[in-house]
Design an enzyme around this catalytic site. Structure first.
Site, PDB file in Angstrom:
ATOM      1  N   GLU A  45       8.873   0.644  11.567  1.00  0.00           N
ATOM      2  CA  GLU A  45       9.974   1.623  11.482  1.00  0.00           C
ATOM      3  C   GLU A  45       9.328   2.989  11.628  1.00  0.00           C
ATOM      4  O   GLU A  45       8.629   3.445  10.722  1.00  0.00           O
ATOM      5  CB  GLU A  45      10.684   1.519  10.127  1.00  0.00           C
ATOM      6  N   LYS A  91       0.861  -1.190   0.000  1.00  0.00           N
ATOM      7  CA  LYS A  91       0.000   0.000   0.000  1.00  0.00           C
ATOM      8  C   LYS A  91       0.892   1.234   0.000  1.00  0.00           C
ATOM      9  O   LYS A  91       1.727   1.421   0.856  1.00  0.00           O
ATOM     10  CB  LYS A  91      -0.944   0.062   1.197  1.00  0.00           C
ATOM     11  N   GLY A 123       1.669   3.589  13.559  1.00  0.00           N
ATOM     12  CA  GLY A 123       2.276   2.333  14.026  1.00  0.00           C
ATOM     13  C   GLY A 123       1.471   1.734  15.171  1.00  0.00           C
ATOM     14  O   GLY A 123       1.235   0.521  15.237  1.00  0.00           O
ATOM     15  N   GLU A 141       8.350  15.060  17.188  1.00  0.00           N
ATOM     16  CA  GLU A 141       8.946  14.980  15.858  1.00  0.00           C
ATOM     17  C   GLU A 141       8.242  16.022  14.981  1.00  0.00           C
ATOM     18  O   GLU A 141       7.034  15.928  14.749  1.00  0.00           O
ATOM     19  CB  GLU A 141       8.746  13.590  15.261  1.00  0.00           C
ATOM     20  N   CYS A 160      13.190  10.568   8.728  1.00  0.00           N
ATOM     21  CA  CYS A 160      12.929  10.039  10.067  1.00  0.00           C
ATOM     22  C   CYS A 160      14.100  10.207  11.017  1.00  0.00           C
ATOM     23  O   CYS A 160      13.934  10.416  12.202  1.00  0.00           O
ATOM     24  CB  CYS A 160      12.574   8.558   9.967  1.00  0.00           C
TER      25      CYS A 160
HETATM   26  P1  NAD Z   1       1.846   8.057   8.288  1.00  0.00           P
HETATM   27  O1  NAD Z   1       1.933   7.186   9.484  1.00  0.00           O
HETATM   28  O2  NAD Z   1       0.887   9.174   8.287  1.00  0.00           O
HETATM   29  O3  NAD Z   1       1.493   7.192   6.985  1.00  0.00           O
HETATM   30  C1  NAD Z   1       2.303   6.125   6.554  1.00  0.00           C
HETATM   31  C2  NAD Z   1       1.464   5.145   5.761  1.00  0.00           C
HETATM   32  O4  NAD Z   1       0.489   4.557   6.618  1.00  0.00           O
HETATM   33  C3  NAD Z   1       0.699   5.753   4.590  1.00  0.00           C
HETATM   34  O5  NAD Z   1       0.725   4.842   3.519  1.00  0.00           O
HETATM   35  C4  NAD Z   1      -0.711   5.878   5.158  1.00  0.00           C
HETATM   36  O6  NAD Z   1      -1.721   5.881   4.180  1.00  0.00           O
HETATM   37  C5  NAD Z   1      -0.795   4.635   6.017  1.00  0.00           C
HETATM   38  N1  NAD Z   1      -1.812   4.663   7.079  1.00  0.00           N
HETATM   39  C6  NAD Z   1      -2.335   5.734   7.700  1.00  0.00           C
HETATM   40  N2  NAD Z   1      -3.229   5.332   8.629  1.00  0.00           N
HETATM   41  C7  NAD Z   1      -3.259   3.988   8.599  1.00  0.00           C
HETATM   42  C8  NAD Z   1      -3.944   2.990   9.335  1.00  0.00           C
HETATM   43  N3  NAD Z   1      -4.807   3.307  10.299  1.00  0.00           N
HETATM   44  N4  NAD Z   1      -3.696   1.700   9.053  1.00  0.00           N
HETATM   45  C9  NAD Z   1      -2.813   1.366   8.111  1.00  0.00           C
HETATM   46  N5  NAD Z   1      -2.139   2.251   7.362  1.00  0.00           N
HETATM   47  C10 NAD Z   1      -2.341   3.556   7.606  1.00  0.00           C
HETATM   48  O7  NAD Z   1       3.320   8.563   8.028  1.00  0.00           O
HETATM   49  P2  NAD Z   1       3.827   9.556   6.903  1.00  0.00           P
HETATM   50  O8  NAD Z   1       3.338  10.931   7.225  1.00  0.00           O
HETATM   51  O9  NAD Z   1       3.548   8.987   5.573  1.00  0.00           O
HETATM   52  O10 NAD Z   1       5.414   9.484   7.119  1.00  0.00           O
HETATM   53  C11 NAD Z   1       6.080  10.274   8.032  1.00  0.00           C
HETATM   54  C12 NAD Z   1       6.425   9.481   9.264  1.00  0.00           C
HETATM   55  O11 NAD Z   1       7.152   8.324   8.889  1.00  0.00           O
HETATM   56  C13 NAD Z   1       7.330  10.231  10.214  1.00  0.00           C
HETATM   57  O12 NAD Z   1       6.902  10.002  11.530  1.00  0.00           O
HETATM   58  C14 NAD Z   1       8.691   9.607   9.971  1.00  0.00           C
HETATM   59  O13 NAD Z   1       9.583   9.697  11.046  1.00  0.00           O
HETATM   60  C15 NAD Z   1       8.317   8.194   9.700  1.00  0.00           C
HETATM   61  N6  NAD Z   1       9.382   7.509   8.947  1.00  0.00           N
HETATM   62  C16 NAD Z   1      10.113   6.535   9.590  1.00  0.00           C
HETATM   63  C17 NAD Z   1      11.159   5.912   8.925  1.00  0.00           C
HETATM   64  C18 NAD Z   1      11.989   4.819   9.568  1.00  0.00           C
HETATM   65  O14 NAD Z   1      12.637   4.076   8.839  1.00  0.00           O
HETATM   66  N7  NAD Z   1      12.016   4.680  10.881  1.00  0.00           N
HETATM   67  C19 NAD Z   1      11.453   6.285   7.626  1.00  0.00           C
HETATM   68  C20 NAD Z   1      10.680   7.268   7.010  1.00  0.00           C
HETATM   69  C21 NAD Z   1       9.633   7.865   7.687  1.00  0.00           C
END
Ligand code: NAD
Length: 485
Positions: free
Chosen positions: A253, A177, A235, A373, A287
């Site tokens: 992650e 997804k 998460g 963050e 991140c």
């Molecule tokens: P997000 O959590 O808003 O979304 C990530 C994904 O999850 C998207 O595809 C979204 O559609 C999906 N999603 C949203 N709600 C969901 C649910 N209830 N169930 C299942 N899927 C769902 O994150 P974002 O804004 O896309 O990314 C930014 C975040 O990601 C920041 O917190 C950043 O630190 C983190 N990040 C972490 C790493 C790492 O490797 N640790 C790397 C990159 C980004």
């Protein structure tokens, strides 16, 4: 006469090897954060589409998992080279969807390395044992079946490859997804899968928001593992959904609030250059960006001067121009989030000034700016004099993704590296520095599990113990002969 303007790309779902509309015909529009232009009309997957993708993946699983690792590796290797050949297209697609500067773009190389490595690395093995008299026992590593990957928008190709490479090499069939903010690069990969040689249903690509398709994936009873990269909040929801349904394996992650400690003996020019690079990369939407910098009192003023020079040297502009070193934030929502943090911080600190590329000195430790963050180009620079105290401040967070220390005293460097509560630590370097063959992931609420060349395959394999009674092995002593007694 009709318009000669190129049609806006229509991005469809890939289910069972076919590009299809959403089951209810739903679409959403994607706009460039730089120009505001419409850059894609994207199919919004429904729960029924998740079901169809699971059915396709279930059907494809027996044949895919029965292939030898080398046979599964062939399409992975081909995909690695197709991605590498299209790096400029991928850079452009990311510039269009999230305003990422093309000059910053390393993701195609990264993805090609991942698929290239896992094309060769699927020879998973268990272990064997003669330690139980009368038995030859052994363990088998086997794929789960249907698994899922959910990725964020900030570096989609990186996360797609980190998850799909090992999941497929291990013999699983996958549902990906994409993020609603950045589906274009994953769609481009989807279009390469047939040419690479993946049978239909082995990889299914769904687009859409967390609600509905993300949640439907995490609650699906026939998806046995989900690997997620994204925010802590999501998460938590994913882990809850897994607990409420089938206890699918969950790999997370998540976010970070990464500290750096710069001691008085550090190479200040290098520390300023690298810490500035870390917080400016991808417009600060990384991140592991070092968003908290602690500099020793004796060199703090000089460090801030060097750091500001680095910030000023960035050229802000059209992300598609190679001369631009700093693009935009991903969208309006992201802009509002980041600027509201900075405004709140300015009020708290009673400071005035431009908000955007913000280096904010002397921020109280309990400020939201130090705790949350922000996920933007905002760094707090505080000074310190005491090693123990600064380490306590570094660790006073629920995050623990990346931390760094700059000092010429390697004894001190190692002492600090040991004390930092973080999944990754840089000594005389900072994020995004890493290594292919070392684990990537976080302590505390920065994640659950680790990814990496030597770690990721394990995420996607079950462990089966087989106990095989064998006549003639009844007595360990008898079997091992007189010397074994
Ligand atoms: P997000 O959590 O808003 O979304 C990530 C994904 O999850 C998207 O595809 C979204 O559609 C999906 N999603 C949203 N709600 C969901 C649910 N209830 N169930 C299942 N899927 C769902 O994150 P974002 O804004 O896309 O990314 C930014 C975040 O990601 C920041 O917190 C950043 O630190 C983190 N990040 C972490 C790493 C790492 O490797 N640790 C790397 C990159 C980004």
């Amino acid at each position: 006469m009709g318009s000669m303007a190129p049609a806006t790309p229509e991005v469809k779902l890939l289910i069972n090897g076919k590009f299809v509309d959403a089951s209810d015909g739903g679409i959403f529009d994607l706009h460039s954060p730089y120009s505001g232009k419409l850059v894609g009309r994207i199919a919004e997957a429904t729960a029924a589409d998740v079901d169809s993708a699971v059915n396709a993946a279930s059907k494809a699983f027996p044949a895919w998992s029965a292939l030898s690792p080398a046979a599964r590796g062939a399409p992975l290797a081909k995909l690695a080279s197709l991605i590498s050949d299209s790096k400029d297209t991928f850079a452009k697609l990311e510039a269009q969807s999230i305003g990422r500067a093309t000059a910053d773009f390393f993701d195609a190389h990264y993805a090609s390395m991942q698929f290239g490595y896992f094309a060769q690395a699927a020879y998973a093995t268990g272990h064997s044992s003669l330690n139980t008299p009368g038995f030859l026992n052994f363990s088998l590593r086997q794929p789960f079946g249907v698994v899922a990957a959910i990725i964020p928008w900030n570096a989609p190709l990186v996360f797609l490859s980190k998850k799909l490479g090992p999941a497929l090499a291990a013999g699983n069939t996958v549902i990906l997804k994409t993020s609603e903010k950045a589906p274009l690069s994953s769609d481009y990969v989807a279009k390469m899968l047939d040419q690479a040689g993946f049978p239909p249903g082995v990889v299914n690509v769904l687009h859409g928001h967390g609600q509905v398709s993300g949640e439907a994936i995490c609650r699906h009873m026939r998806i046995r593992a989900v690997s997620f990269t994204g925010s802590v909040m999501t998460g938590r929801r994913i882990m809850r959904a897994a607990a409420d349904t089938n206890f699918k394996r969950v790999i997370l992650e998540l976010g970070g609030k990464s500290p750096v400690v710069v001691f008085e003996d550090a190479d200040l020019a290098a520390a300023a250059k690298e810490t500035a690079f870390s917080i400016l990369l991808n417009s600060g939407q990384t991140c592991m960006a070092n968003s908290r910098v602690y500099v020793h009192d004796a060199v703090a003023a000089e460090f801030v001067k060097l750091f500001e020079e680095q910030i000023r040297s960035r050229k802000v502009g059209d992300p598609e121009l190679s001369s631009t070193s700093f693009g935009t934030l991903a969208d309006k929502g992201q802009w509002e989030r980041v600027t509201s943090f900075v405004e709140k911080g300015r009020k708290e600190l009673q400071q005035e000034g431009a908000v955007f590329l913000a280096a904010i000195p002397d921020v109280p430790e309990d400020s939201q700016l130090m705790k949350d963050e922000i996920f933007g180009p905002v760094v707090c620079i505080n000074s310190f004099s005491d090693e123990a105290k600064v380490l306590a401040q570094c660790n006073d967070t629920e995050y623990g993704l990346y931390a760094a220390v700059y000092t010429k005293d390697l004894d001190r460097g190692m002492r600090v590296a040991k004390a930092l509560e973080s999944g990754m630590v840089g000594v005389n370097c900072t994020s995004p520095t890493g290594a292919w063959d070392l684990p990537f992931g976080g302590y505390k609420q920065s994640g659950v599990g680790r990814e990496g060349f030597l770690d990721s395959l394990n995420d996607w394999l079950e462990n089966k113990s087989v106990f095989m009674r064998v006549k003639g092995l009844e007595s360990a002593a008898a079997a091992s002969g007189p010397l074994g007694r």
